[in-house]
Motif scaffolding. Structure first.
Motif, PDB file in Angstrom:
ATOM      1  N   LYS A 361     -38.809  91.830 -19.082  1.00 55.55           N
ATOM      2  CA  LYS A 361     -38.670  92.919 -20.050  1.00 55.55           C
ATOM      3  C   LYS A 361     -39.246  94.225 -19.506  1.00 55.55           C
ATOM      4  CE  LYS A 361     -36.730  91.043 -23.732  1.00 55.55           C
ATOM      5  NZ  LYS A 361     -35.467  91.589 -24.311  1.00 55.55           N
ATOM      6  N   LEU A 362     -40.279  94.106 -18.674  1.00 54.57           N
ATOM      7  CA  LEU A 362     -40.897  95.290 -18.067  1.00 54.57           C
ATOM      8  C   LEU A 362     -40.163  95.716 -16.793  1.00 54.57           C
ATOM      9  CD1 LEU A 362     -44.629  94.229 -18.569  1.00 54.57           C
ATOM     10  CD2 LEU A 362     -43.483  96.133 -19.719  1.00 54.57           C
ATOM     11  N   ARG A 363     -39.065  95.006 -16.480  1.00 52.85           N
ATOM     12  CA  ARG A 363     -38.198  95.286 -15.340  1.00 52.85           C
ATOM     13  C   ARG A 363     -38.915  95.144 -13.998  1.00 52.85           C
ATOM     14  NH1 ARG A 363     -33.612  96.645 -17.359  1.00 52.85           N
ATOM     15  NH2 ARG A 363     -32.707  97.244 -15.339  1.00 52.85           N
ATOM     16  N   ASP A 364     -39.902  94.258 -13.969  1.00 56.82           N
ATOM     17  CA  ASP A 364     -40.548  93.895 -12.713  1.00 56.82           C
ATOM     18  C   ASP A 364     -39.954  92.541 -12.303  1.00 56.82           C
ATOM     19  OD1 ASP A 364     -42.159  93.274 -10.582  1.00 56.82           O
ATOM     20  OD2 ASP A 364     -44.018  93.920 -11.553  1.00 56.82           O
ATOM     21  N   ASN A 366     -39.226  91.064  -9.440  1.00 53.87           N
ATOM     22  CA  ASN A 366     -39.824  90.238  -8.386  1.00 53.87           C
ATOM     23  C   ASN A 366     -40.931  89.340  -8.943  1.00 53.87           C
ATOM     24  OD1 ASN A 366     -38.181  91.244  -6.323  1.00 53.87           O
ATOM     25  ND2 ASN A 366     -39.542  92.987  -5.943  1.00 53.87           N
ATOM     26  N   MET A 367     -41.787  89.936  -9.773  1.00 53.60           N
ATOM     27  CA  MET A 367     -42.855  89.127 -10.405  1.00 53.60           C
ATOM     28  C   MET A 367     -42.266  88.100 -11.370  1.00 53.60           C
ATOM     29  SD  MET A 367     -45.827  89.722  -9.248  1.00 53.60           S
ATOM     30  CE  MET A 367     -46.815  88.936 -10.513  1.00 53.60           C
ATOM     31  N   ALA A 368     -41.193  88.479 -12.059  1.00 56.71           N
ATOM     32  CA  ALA A 368     -40.538  87.537 -12.976  1.00 56.71           C
ATOM     33  C   ALA A 368     -40.019  86.328 -12.195  1.00 56.71           C
ATOM     34  CB  ALA A 368     -39.410  88.224 -13.723  1.00 56.71           C
ATOM     35  N   ILE A 369     -39.436  86.580 -11.031  1.00 56.95           N
ATOM     36  CA  ILE A 369     -38.921  85.478 -10.193  1.00 56.95           C
ATOM     37  C   ILE A 369     -40.056  84.586  -9.727  1.00 56.95           C
ATOM     38  CG2 ILE A 369     -37.868  84.963  -7.947  1.00 56.95           C
ATOM     39  CD1 ILE A 369     -36.107  87.474  -8.384  1.00 56.95           C
ATOM     40  N   ASP A 370     -41.187  85.201  -9.346  1.00 61.19           N
ATOM     41  CA  ASP A 370     -42.351  84.412  -8.921  1.00 61.19           C
ATOM     42  C   ASP A 370     -42.829  83.493 -10.037  1.00 61.19           C
ATOM     43  OD1 ASP A 370     -42.336  85.513  -6.428  1.00 61.19           O
ATOM     44  OD2 ASP A 370     -43.865  87.025  -6.865  1.00 61.19           O
ATOM     45  N   CYS A 371     -42.862  84.021 -11.276  1.00 60.37           N
ATOM     46  CA  CYS A 371     -43.310  83.222 -12.417  1.00 60.37           C
ATOM     47  C   CYS A 371     -42.351  82.063 -12.704  1.00 60.37           C
ATOM     48  CB  CYS A 371     -43.446  84.103 -13.667  1.00 60.37           C
ATOM     49  SG  CYS A 371     -44.791  85.289 -13.593  1.00 60.37           S
ATOM     50  N   TYR A 372     -41.071  82.378 -12.652  1.00 61.16           N
ATOM     51  CA  TYR A 372     -40.082  81.318 -12.926  1.00 61.16           C
ATOM     52  C   TYR A 372     -40.123  80.254 -11.837  1.00 61.16           C
ATOM     53  CZ  TYR A 372     -38.093  84.378 -16.510  1.00 61.16           C
ATOM     54  OH  TYR A 372     -37.903  85.155 -17.619  1.00 61.16           O
TER      55      TYR A 372
END
Length: 372
Positions: A361-364, A366-372
């Motif tokens: 949602k914050l359009r980050d 790369n970090m979203a991919i790391d979390c997933y």
């Protein structure tokens, strides 16, 4: 001569008994039987203030969760321990600190066990187990409770509930079946026996039978808080919101010093989309136990649904930190914080998944991919 010795023993016994404390304790028991927990808690505290060695009163207050964590601290500070009773003061302190930061509690436990030779003391081990359970370290809690119950299989206090709940979390189906069968066979008049049966059916996802036996546990004793919690869970998992809320409210009334009832009420309110009231209950749970990652997950979900993504992100990060995970080293050898033992993956997986949504949602991305 023998008669004189007998009279002397009786006189010494009378001198060692604090009559006022005994009467206060009996008053507390009477009020508890009448389900007036406020007055029961008052008289148990009076008994303890008049005689700090009245351990039965302390046990009632703590094991029956009659006081909030703040009230427990106030009570401990108000007690006057005589010279030579430092061990008792520290033992009481340990039993009251189940929600403190784990590193400080572990140090305190080890210090008392070494200083006063209490490494095999059942009460101290039970307190340790309860502490680990509330910090989501179910394997450690199970090991400690099993150790005590192997030596004393007739210990039906708080440690048995922690033992049963740990087996549910660890999905020890066979062990739980055997334990429940043995309890019902030997102690059918105890609430905890039927609670054990309910836990087994809950574990195998037979929620109808789980509900039946949790209900029986609360019928045997209306004051059995864990039974009401289990009863609520069995309704919540089948989407029965109103019945779940009623059961959780009963648990909240009985377990004033436990963070789980207000947390469960808050989770149900989130499902019902009553977010402001849900935040109030979950914040109350956080005040009682600020070290449970599940609380931060639920608060983060509320902030996320309110579109407060930055606030949700920081809340999820707090929960991950308490879970022992370093987001920058996920999967690495050093991903655990030094002061925490590894905890159940079911605790930190939702945090990571929800954090991934926040970064998306914050359009980050790369970090979203790391979390997933």
């Amino acid at each position: 001569m023998e008669e004189d010795n007998t009279q002397g023993d009786k006189q010494g016994l009378r001198e060692n008994i604090n009559i006022e404390a005994s009467i206060s304790f009996l008053r507390g028991q009477a009020y508890e039987a009448l389900e007036n927990r406020a007055k029961a808690a008052y008289w148990y505290q009076e008994a303890l203030k008049r005689d700090v060695f009245c351990y039965e009163a302390f046990e009632k207050l703590i094991d029956h969760q009659m006081l909030t964590s703040k009230a427990e601290t106030v009570l401990l500070n108000s007690l006057s321990f005589p010279k030579g009773a430092e061990w008792l003061q520290k033992l009481y302190s340990c039993k009251l600190k189940k929600y403190d930061q784990l590193v400080s509690i572990t140090t305190t436990f080890d210090g008392i066990a070494s200083e006063f030779n209490l490494r095999k003391d059942a009460d101290l081990i039970a307190s340790q187990a309860e502490t680990h359970y509330y910090h989501n370290q179910f394997q450690k809690a199970y090991e400690l409770t099993k150790k005590v119950l192997d030596e004393d299989p007739h210990n039906h206090g708080t440690i048995l509930c922690v033992h049963l709940s740990s087996m549910v979390e660890l999905k020890l189906q066979s062990e739980l079946y055997y334990c429940a069968h043995k309890l019902v066979e030997e102690n059918p008049d105890l609430s905890v026996s039927w609670y054990a049966v309910g836990c087994y059916y809950y574990l195998i996802k037979n929620y109808t039978n789980a509900r039946r036996y949790f209900s029986k546990a609360t019928t045997v004793s209306r004051r059995f808080g864990p039974g009401w919690l289990g009863f609520g869970h069995s309704f919540a998992l089948e989407g029965e919101h109103d019945q779940a809320m009623a059961a959780y409210r009963s648990a909240n009334r009985l377990l004033r010093g436990c963070h789980l009832p207000p947390l469960c009420i808050g989770m149900e309110l989130v499902r019902a989309n009553n977010l402001p009231l849900a935040e109030q209950f979950i914040s109350k749970s956080k005040e009682i136990c600020p070290y449970d990652p599940l609380i931060y997950n639920e608060l983060g979900v509320i902030f996320y649904r309110n579109k407060e993504y930055d606030r949700a992100r920081s809340t999820f990060h707090e929960g991950l930190h308490l879970s022992g995970l370093n987001l920058n080293e996920i999967g690495g050898a050093d991903s655990q914080n030094d002061y925490l033992l590894p905890i159940s993956a079911e605790t930190w997986e939702p945090l990571l998944f929800n954090l991934g949504h926040c970064y998306r949602k914050l359009r980050d991305f790369n970090m979203a991919i790391d979390c997933y």
